[in-house]
Write a protein that holds these residues in place. Structure first.
Motif, PDB file in Angstrom:
ATOM      1  N   TRP A 105       0.728   7.114   0.497  1.00 46.74           N
ATOM      2  CA  TRP A 105      -0.335   6.115   0.653  1.00 46.74           C
ATOM      3  C   TRP A 105      -1.157   6.002  -0.633  1.00 46.74           C
ATOM      4  O   TRP A 105      -1.501   4.900  -1.048  1.00 46.74           O
ATOM      5  CB  TRP A 105      -1.236   6.447   1.837  1.00 46.74           C
ATOM      6  N   ALA A 106      -1.451   7.131  -1.257  1.00 42.86           N
ATOM      7  CA  ALA A 106      -2.207   7.104  -2.518  1.00 42.86           C
ATOM      8  C   ALA A 106      -1.419   6.344  -3.581  1.00 42.86           C
ATOM      9  O   ALA A 106      -1.990   5.541  -4.339  1.00 42.86           O
ATOM     10  CB  ALA A 106      -2.510   8.532  -2.979  1.00 42.86           C
ATOM     11  N   GLU A 107      -0.116   6.562  -3.637  1.00 42.98           N
ATOM     12  CA  GLU A 107       0.727   5.846  -4.586  1.00 42.98           C
ATOM     13  C   GLU A 107       0.724   4.345  -4.276  1.00 42.98           C
ATOM     14  O   GLU A 107       0.614   3.513  -5.169  1.00 42.98           O
ATOM     15  CB  GLU A 107       2.160   6.384  -4.527  1.00 42.98           C
ATOM     16  N   TYR A 108       0.831   4.008  -3.004  1.00 44.11           N
ATOM     17  CA  TYR A 108       0.795   2.604  -2.565  1.00 44.11           C
ATOM     18  C   TYR A 108      -0.505   1.945  -3.014  1.00 44.11           C
ATOM     19  O   TYR A 108      -0.492   0.836  -3.554  1.00 44.11           O
ATOM     20  CB  TYR A 108       0.946   2.555  -1.041  1.00 44.11           C
ATOM     21  N   GLU A 109      -1.626   2.618  -2.810  1.00 43.91           N
ATOM     22  CA  GLU A 109      -2.910   2.034  -3.199  1.00 43.91           C
ATOM     23  C   GLU A 109      -3.032   1.867  -4.712  1.00 43.91           C
ATOM     24  O   GLU A 109      -3.576   0.869  -5.179  1.00 43.91           O
ATOM     25  CB  GLU A 109      -4.058   2.873  -2.654  1.00 43.91           C
ATOM     26  N   ARG A 110      -2.524   2.838  -5.472  1.00 43.40           N
ATOM     27  CA  ARG A 110      -2.549   2.700  -6.938  1.00 43.40           C
ATOM     28  C   ARG A 110      -1.733   1.491  -7.380  1.00 43.40           C
ATOM     29  O   ARG A 110      -2.173   0.705  -8.220  1.00 43.40           O
ATOM     30  CB  ARG A 110      -2.015   3.967  -7.609  1.00 43.40           C
ATOM     31  N   ARG A 116      -3.033  -2.034  -9.177  1.00 41.70           N
ATOM     32  CA  ARG A 116      -2.468  -2.555 -10.436  1.00 41.70           C
ATOM     33  C   ARG A 116      -1.977  -3.980 -10.257  1.00 41.70           C
ATOM     34  O   ARG A 116      -2.192  -4.833 -11.122  1.00 41.70           O
ATOM     35  CB  ARG A 116      -1.347  -1.665 -10.923  1.00 41.70           C
ATOM     36  N   THR A 117      -1.311  -4.247  -9.156  1.00 37.71           N
ATOM     37  CA  THR A 117      -0.782  -5.590  -8.897  1.00 37.71           C
ATOM     38  C   THR A 117      -1.919  -6.592  -8.783  1.00 37.71           C
ATOM     39  O   THR A 117      -1.852  -7.679  -9.355  1.00 37.71           O
ATOM     40  CB  THR A 117       0.064  -5.602  -7.604  1.00 37.71           C
ATOM     41  N   GLU A 118      -2.970  -6.226  -8.066  1.00 33.27           N
ATOM     42  CA  GLU A 118      -4.114  -7.123  -7.907  1.00 33.27           C
ATOM     43  C   GLU A 118      -4.817  -7.345  -9.252  1.00 33.27           C
ATOM     44  O   GLU A 118      -5.268  -8.447  -9.533  1.00 33.27           O
ATOM     45  CB  GLU A 118      -5.077  -6.581  -6.867  1.00 33.27           C
ATOM     46  N   CYS A 143      -3.404  -7.287 -12.195  1.00 31.88           N
ATOM     47  CA  CYS A 143      -2.538  -8.170 -12.992  1.00 31.88           C
ATOM     48  C   CYS A 143      -2.672  -9.623 -12.536  1.00 31.88           C
ATOM     49  O   CYS A 143      -2.653 -10.534 -13.361  1.00 31.88           O
ATOM     50  CB  CYS A 143      -1.082  -7.731 -12.893  1.00 31.88           C
ATOM     51  N   LYS A 144      -2.820  -9.832 -11.251  1.00 31.31           N
ATOM     52  CA  LYS A 144      -2.951 -11.190 -10.716  1.00 31.31           C
ATOM     53  C   LYS A 144      -4.249 -11.833 -11.159  1.00 31.31           C
ATOM     54  O   LYS A 144      -4.324 -13.037 -11.350  1.00 31.31           O
ATOM     55  CB  LYS A 144      -2.872 -11.178  -9.192  1.00 31.31           C
ATOM     56  N   SER A 145      -5.313 -11.013 -11.286  1.00 31.79           N
ATOM     57  CA  SER A 145      -6.594 -11.594 -11.670  1.00 31.79           C
ATOM     58  C   SER A 145      -6.754 -11.758 -13.168  1.00 31.79           C
ATOM     59  O   SER A 145      -7.690 -12.367 -13.610  1.00 31.79           O
ATOM     60  CB  SER A 145      -7.763 -10.784 -11.134  1.00 31.79           C
ATOM     61  N   SER A 146      -5.811 -11.248 -13.930  1.00 32.13           N
ATOM     62  CA  SER A 146      -5.902 -11.381 -15.393  1.00 32.13           C
ATOM     63  C   SER A 146      -5.433 -12.733 -15.858  1.00 32.13           C
ATOM     64  O   SER A 146      -4.672 -13.421 -15.335  1.00 32.13           O
ATOM     65  CB  SER A 146      -5.041 -10.319 -16.081  1.00 32.13           C
TER      66      SER A 146
END
Length: 71
Positions: free
Chosen positions: A55-60, A64-66, A68-71
């Motif tokens: 779960w911790a890996e999933y959240e990390r 990161r994905t979010e 990248c999307k906002s950049s």
């Protein structure tokens, strides 16, 4: 999680294989629901630790994905 860890020989790989084989496993991304399900199935502490690690890996990765999307 399943695709990434299915072949791992670590506890998180065991969890991934169990998730894949369990038709009742909740795959909706709700941490509390998954914890409740695992507890209801009598999951051992090692399984719960593997879930927390996954779960911790999933959240990390989600963060990161979010980002990248906002950049």
């Amino acid at each position: 999680m399943i695709k990434k860890h299915i072949n791992d020989h670590a506890p998180v790989g065991d969890l991934a294989r169990d998730m894949k084989g369990d038709k009742q496993f909740p795959h909706d991304g709700d941490k509390a629901k998954i914890q409740e399900y695992l507890d209801g199935c009598g999951a051992c502490s090692g399984c719960m630790d593997a879930f927390e690690e996954a779960w911790a890996e999933y959240e990390r990765e989600r963060s990161r994905t979010e980002a990248c999307k906002s950049s």
